[in-house]
Design an enzyme around this catalytic site. Structure first.
Site, PDB file in Angstrom:
ATOM      1  N   ASN A  82     -39.706 -61.548 -33.394  1.00 56.73           N
ATOM      2  CA  ASN A  82     -38.508 -61.717 -32.761  1.00 56.73           C
ATOM      3  C   ASN A  82     -37.550 -60.335 -32.813  1.00 56.73           C
ATOM      4  O   ASN A  82     -38.118 -59.667 -33.143  1.00 56.73           O
ATOM      5  CB  ASN A  82     -37.806 -62.853 -32.849  1.00 56.73           C
ATOM      6  CG  ASN A  82     -37.066 -63.662 -31.857  1.00 56.73           C
ATOM      7  OD1 ASN A  82     -36.348 -63.005 -30.941  1.00 56.73           O
ATOM      8  ND2 ASN A  82     -37.282 -65.017 -31.543  1.00 56.73           N
ATOM      9  N   ARG A  83     -36.580 -60.468 -32.614  1.00 55.64           N
ATOM     10  CA  ARG A  83     -35.377 -59.373 -32.376  1.00 55.64           C
ATOM     11  C   ARG A  83     -34.506 -59.181 -33.620  1.00 55.64           C
ATOM     12  O   ARG A  83     -34.198 -59.973 -34.206  1.00 55.64           O
ATOM     13  CB  ARG A  83     -34.651 -59.452 -31.006  1.00 55.64           C
ATOM     14  CG  ARG A  83     -35.275 -59.407 -29.953  1.00 55.64           C
ATOM     15  CD  ARG A  83     -34.597 -59.753 -28.676  1.00 55.64           C
ATOM     16  NE  ARG A  83     -35.405 -59.381 -27.349  1.00 55.64           N
ATOM     17  CZ  ARG A  83     -36.393 -60.458 -26.697  1.00 55.64           C
ATOM     18  NH1 ARG A  83     -36.348 -61.507 -27.229  1.00 55.64           N
ATOM     19  NH2 ARG A  83     -37.029 -59.973 -25.584  1.00 55.64           N
ATOM     20  N   HIS A 108     -40.460 -57.694 -32.179  1.00 54.90           N
ATOM     21  CA  HIS A 108     -41.847 -57.952 -32.717  1.00 54.90           C
ATOM     22  C   HIS A 108     -42.353 -57.128 -33.576  1.00 54.90           C
ATOM     23  O   HIS A 108     -43.681 -56.627 -33.492  1.00 54.90           O
ATOM     24  CB  HIS A 108     -42.638 -58.367 -31.503  1.00 54.90           C
ATOM     25  CG  HIS A 108     -42.337 -59.563 -31.038  1.00 54.90           C
ATOM     26  ND1 HIS A 108     -41.748 -60.729 -31.654  1.00 54.90           N
ATOM     27  CD2 HIS A 108     -42.552 -60.152 -29.560  1.00 54.90           C
ATOM     28  CE1 HIS A 108     -41.827 -61.664 -30.543  1.00 54.90           C
ATOM     29  NE2 HIS A 108     -42.070 -61.421 -29.492  1.00 54.90           N
ATOM     30  N   HIS A 178     -48.263 -65.431 -31.628  1.00 57.96           N
ATOM     31  CA  HIS A 178     -47.911 -65.341 -30.267  1.00 57.96           C
ATOM     32  C   HIS A 178     -48.804 -65.397 -29.080  1.00 57.96           C
ATOM     33  O   HIS A 178     -49.023 -64.858 -27.943  1.00 57.96           O
ATOM     34  CB  HIS A 178     -47.223 -63.918 -30.102  1.00 57.96           C
ATOM     35  CG  HIS A 178     -46.157 -63.786 -29.076  1.00 57.96           C
ATOM     36  ND1 HIS A 178     -46.458 -63.759 -27.756  1.00 57.96           N
ATOM     37  CD2 HIS A 178     -44.997 -63.304 -29.170  1.00 57.96           C
ATOM     38  CE1 HIS A 178     -45.284 -63.786 -27.140  1.00 57.96           C
ATOM     39  NE2 HIS A 178     -44.296 -63.211 -27.980  1.00 57.96           N
ATOM     40  N   SER A 179     -49.456 -66.563 -29.209  1.00 56.40           N
ATOM     41  CA  SER A 179     -50.438 -66.888 -27.958  1.00 56.40           C
ATOM     42  C   SER A 179     -49.625 -67.514 -26.938  1.00 56.40           C
ATOM     43  O   SER A 179     -48.607 -68.152 -27.215  1.00 56.40           O
ATOM     44  CB  SER A 179     -51.342 -67.920 -28.476  1.00 56.40           C
ATOM     45  OG  SER A 179     -52.536 -67.564 -29.274  1.00 56.40           O
ATOM     46  N   TYR A 180     -50.105 -67.399 -25.748  1.00 57.01           N
ATOM     47  CA  TYR A 180     -49.629 -67.912 -24.339  1.00 57.01           C
ATOM     48  C   TYR A 180     -50.491 -69.057 -24.251  1.00 57.01           C
ATOM     49  O   TYR A 180     -51.491 -68.795 -23.885  1.00 57.01           O
ATOM     50  CB  TYR A 180     -49.313 -67.048 -23.354  1.00 57.01           C
ATOM     51  CG  TYR A 180     -48.374 -65.688 -23.548  1.00 57.01           C
ATOM     52  CD1 TYR A 180     -47.320 -65.748 -22.442  1.00 57.01           C
ATOM     53  CD2 TYR A 180     -48.257 -64.822 -24.330  1.00 57.01           C
ATOM     54  CE1 TYR A 180     -46.541 -64.832 -22.473  1.00 57.01           C
ATOM     55  CE2 TYR A 180     -47.341 -64.047 -24.388  1.00 57.01           C
ATOM     56  CZ  TYR A 180     -46.470 -63.675 -23.462  1.00 57.01           C
ATOM     57  OH  TYR A 180     -45.361 -62.817 -23.504  1.00 57.01           O
ATOM     58  N   ASP A 248     -36.076 -68.714 -23.847  1.00 53.86           N
ATOM     59  CA  ASP A 248     -36.598 -67.815 -24.765  1.00 53.86           C
ATOM     60  C   ASP A 248     -35.609 -67.894 -25.877  1.00 53.86           C
ATOM     61  O   ASP A 248     -35.020 -66.996 -26.186  1.00 53.86           O
ATOM     62  CB  ASP A 248     -36.628 -66.354 -24.016  1.00 53.86           C
ATOM     63  CG  ASP A 248     -37.160 -65.328 -24.787  1.00 53.86           C
ATOM     64  OD1 ASP A 248     -37.966 -65.885 -25.633  1.00 53.86           O
ATOM     65  OD2 ASP A 248     -37.398 -64.353 -24.431  1.00 53.86           O
ATOM     66  N   GLN A 286     -39.848 -70.539 -31.799  1.00 53.53           N
ATOM     67  CA  GLN A 286     -39.320 -69.810 -30.496  1.00 53.53           C
ATOM     68  C   GLN A 286     -40.079 -70.498 -29.214  1.00 53.53           C
ATOM     69  O   GLN A 286     -41.527 -70.216 -29.269  1.00 53.53           O
ATOM     70  CB  GLN A 286     -39.509 -68.200 -30.614  1.00 53.53           C
ATOM     71  CG  GLN A 286     -39.239 -67.522 -29.308  1.00 53.53           C
ATOM     72  CD  GLN A 286     -37.745 -67.015 -29.611  1.00 53.53           C
ATOM     73  OE1 GLN A 286     -36.988 -67.691 -30.466  1.00 53.53           O
ATOM     74  NE2 GLN A 286     -37.060 -66.646 -28.491  1.00 53.53           N
ATOM     75  N   GLU A 313     -43.812 -70.153 -30.993  1.00 58.49           N
ATOM     76  CA  GLU A 313     -43.934 -69.206 -31.858  1.00 58.49           C
ATOM     77  C   GLU A 313     -43.407 -69.833 -33.263  1.00 58.49           C
ATOM     78  O   GLU A 313     -42.180 -69.770 -33.399  1.00 58.49           O
ATOM     79  CB  GLU A 313     -43.444 -67.988 -31.652  1.00 58.49           C
ATOM     80  CG  GLU A 313     -43.983 -67.108 -30.519  1.00 58.49           C
ATOM     81  CD  GLU A 313     -42.921 -66.311 -29.665  1.00 58.49           C
ATOM     82  OE1 GLU A 313     -42.628 -65.282 -30.327  1.00 58.49           O
ATOM     83  OE2 GLU A 313     -42.635 -66.422 -28.627  1.00 58.49           O
TER      84      GLU A 313
END
Length: 351
Positions: A82-83, A108, A178-180, A248, A286, A313
């Site tokens: 994340n940020r 990330h 971080h899988s979609y 998000d 997330q 996530e």
């Protein structure tokens, strides 16, 4: 179906280093494929209610695409998922400046985060063990960090992900996977039915940076405490949806303090019957609804269009080094960072 781990060449990096793909298989016919570049999960094959197997994660066709085009498809994320606002924070009286790779902010782990490095692979029984030495100053982070990730596919149809890290100098650590996912294997994910065990979430500004404090989900489009379609309220007029361009956001999980493992997320695709549950020791998750996918990236015979995948996530909260009231993410010498998450696949046969 042969169980255990097999491997095959996957490609070569510009440095000449070889990348290898590892295949994990269990007794139920599930298959997970992982490359040692970025620790990327490239494929997860799971059955639907009719027994038909499909790949339920988004991905690329080539190593070059994972290197240069991928929006973190399947990757390990670190040192900080994340940020972090402006890539800057105070630590023990000193200002630390990280790489800024998301406008003015750090995302990330930076432009060359853990998703863009070659991990060292080993085995422990039928588990894949990936390790990486992150040197002092890498992407601006202080201290040498020794990180280890264990991937295991068990006969309960769980992909287990265990993280471990130690450092020789205080540094923030917030590792995640971080899988979609698309449990239908194609199309968008708006009809997927989602439950998140969270009464609160972390509100963000227009740069996806926490505004400070937490917000309650009650009465908002962020209330997934009972199952509803991802798309049911995603286009409502709402400041937080506008800031995230959809979902998000980090959801604050309802769980006891400490490292208890709890079920955080339940997702079902009503068309196929596939179910994904996330169990984690992390305080947050997330949820990202694929808002930046636009069809320009393709793989596996699909153009990955708008909201064609979702991410769940497990993590600590974004920008925690700048928010003393958020759970601590600073790892110090002599401490051990350890956390485990489980992605469990099953089928809902009752529809």
């Amino acid at each position: 179906m042969r169980t255990g781990i097999s491997h095959a060449p996957y490609g070569q990096l510009p440095s000449g280093e070889q990348v290898v793909q590892y295949t994990l298989a269990n007794a139920n016919g599930m298959v997970v494929k992982i490359i040692d570049f970025g620790g990327i999960v490239t494929e997860i094959h799971a059955p639907d209610r009719e027994g038909k197997v499909a790949d339920v994660v988004l991905g690329c066709d080539t190593l070059d695409d994972y290197r240069s085009k991928s929006p973190y498809f399947g990757a390990l994320i670190g040192r900080y998922g994340n940020r972090i606002a402006r890539g800057r924070f105070e630590l023990d009286g000193e200002t630390v400046q990280l790489d800024t790779n998301d406008g003015r902010n750090h995302l990330h782990g930076g432009a060359l985060g853990f998703d863009k490095v070659l991990w060292k692979a080993g085995f422990m029984g039928d588990t894949l063990v990936l390790s990486y030495h992150s040197h002092d100053g890498e992407q601006g982070y202080p201290g040498n960090l020794e990180a280890t990730v264990v991937y295991e596919l068990n006969d309960s149809n769980e992909l287990v992900v265990r993280f471990r890290a130690v450092t020789d100098r205080a540094t923030p650590v917030n590792l995640t996977q971080h899988s979609y996912f698309n449990l239908a294997g194609e199309g968008d994910i708006l009809a997927h039915e989602l439950t998140i065990d969270a009464d609160r979430f972390v509100p963000i500004d227009a740069e996806s940076i926490p505004t400070g404090g937490l917000a309650v989900v009650d009465g908002t489009p962020f209330d997934f405490r009972t199952a509803r379609r991802i798309g049911s309220r995603i286009d409502e007029v709402d400041l937080q949806l506008r800031n995230g361009k959809g979902y998000d956001h980090c959801f604050v999980l309802n769980k006891p303090a400490g490292k208890a493992m709890t079920r955080a997320v339940h997702v079902c695709d009503p068309r196929s019957g596939r179910v994904l549950e996330l169990f984690t020791q992390e305080p947050g998750v997330q949820f990202y609804s694929g808002n930046f996918l636009d069809g320009s990236l393709s793989g596996k015979g699909h153009a990955w269009g708008y909201r064609s995948g979702f991410c769940i996530e497990p993590e600590h909260f974004p920008d925690s080094p700048n928010h003393p009231d958020f759970p601590n993410t600073i790892l110090r010498p002599g401490e051990v960072y350890e956390t485990e998450s489980r992605f469990r696949f099953s089928v809902d046969k009752g529809r």
